[in-house]
Enzyme design. Structure first.
Site: not given
Ligand code: GRF
Length: 245
Positions: A13-15, A91, A93, A108, A110, A151, A180
């Site tokens: 969950g870093s994003n 991860l 659908l 999403n 990617h 995707d 990202e």
């Molecule tokens: C990221 O690289 C994103 O592009 C992909 O999954 C990864 C998630 O990383 N969909 P995080 O859990 O947000 O660290």
């Protein structure tokens, strides 16, 4: 106006963290995270949600009836009053009835330049290994609308990141992830602002020369991303987005 958004995440969950960290510094942000959904009870994203005081739901997918998963997901989104969904390392659908109910309202991120290096099974380090195997000199994140296939939805935003001599997949992954974290909150802000105002988001046009190597001394291109989005940076200068390089 601020749109309530759900973030779906299966992993660390870093994003999600970058999306959470973006809004407190910007009172005019187009989104606020109202719900975090994960298919995995052990996902780090759930801890991040809890630390930020954001409600979360675990909706398991493995071995369950697809209709039940769809009902649970729609129920959770409705219960939280959510009108937009951002996948961040989810991860699975998204169930077809959810895609249908939220057409062009699910995005999403990617970690490669779609339509290359995407599809089922293309996640995590495998994506960057494939980029290196193909001999690419440029990679970078893609933000796209979500449809019924992995995707394949329309691309909304991309940002180029260089593949440098001597890179292994972990180096490329780290460099792309750093971008990202800058790109996703700003694009989500841009999209949600447009949706809240009842208009179609304007096209996103990155400049082709704006790389963000994660190495020490690399420049922060957040202002360039904001300029490409047609938005003047209005926020206070910040020390760092969060703990990532
Ligand atoms: C990221 O690289 C994103 O592009 C992909 O999954 C990864 C998630 O990383 N969909 P995080 O859990 O947000 O660290």
């Amino acid at each position: 106006m601020t749109l309530p958004v759900a973030v779906f995440a299966s992993g660390s969950g870093s994003n999600l963290q970058s999306l959470l960290d973006y809004t407190p510094r910007r009172p005019d942000a187009g989104y606020r995270i109202a719900l975090v959904v994960s298919d995995r009870p052990e996902a780090g994203a759930l801890e991040r949600a809890s630390a930020a005081g954001v409600p979360s739901r675990v909706i398991p997918v493995s071995g369950r009836d697809a209709g039940e998963v769809a009902d649970d997901t729609l129920g959770a989104l409705e219960g939280a009053g959510v009108s937009f969904v951002a996948l961040a390392g989810y991860l699975r659908l998204v169930p077809v009835p959810v895609v249908a109910a939220f057409r062009r309202r699910i995005v999403n991120i990617h970690p490669a330049l779609l339509p290359a290096f995407g599809g089922k099974g293309m996640y995590g380090i495998r994506v960057h290994e494939a980029v290196l195997r193909a001999g690419c000199r440029v990679t970078g994140p893609t933000i796209h609308y979500v449809d019924e296939r992995y995707d394949e939805g329309t691309v909304i935003a991309q940002w180029p990141v260089p593949v440098l001599a001597g890179d292994g997949a972990p180096e490329v992954a780290k460099r792309v992830l750093a971008v990202e974290h800058l790109l996703y909150p700003r694009v989500l802000d841009h999209l949600c602002r447009a949706v809240a105002e009842g208009r179609d988001p304007e096209p996103f046009a990155p400049r082709g020369d704006t790389f963000v190597p994660a190495e020490p001394g690399a420049r922060d291109v957040s202002a360039e991303i904001e300029a490409a989005l047609g938005r003047r940076p209005t926020h206070r200068p910040e020390p760092r987005e969060h703990g990532d390089p």
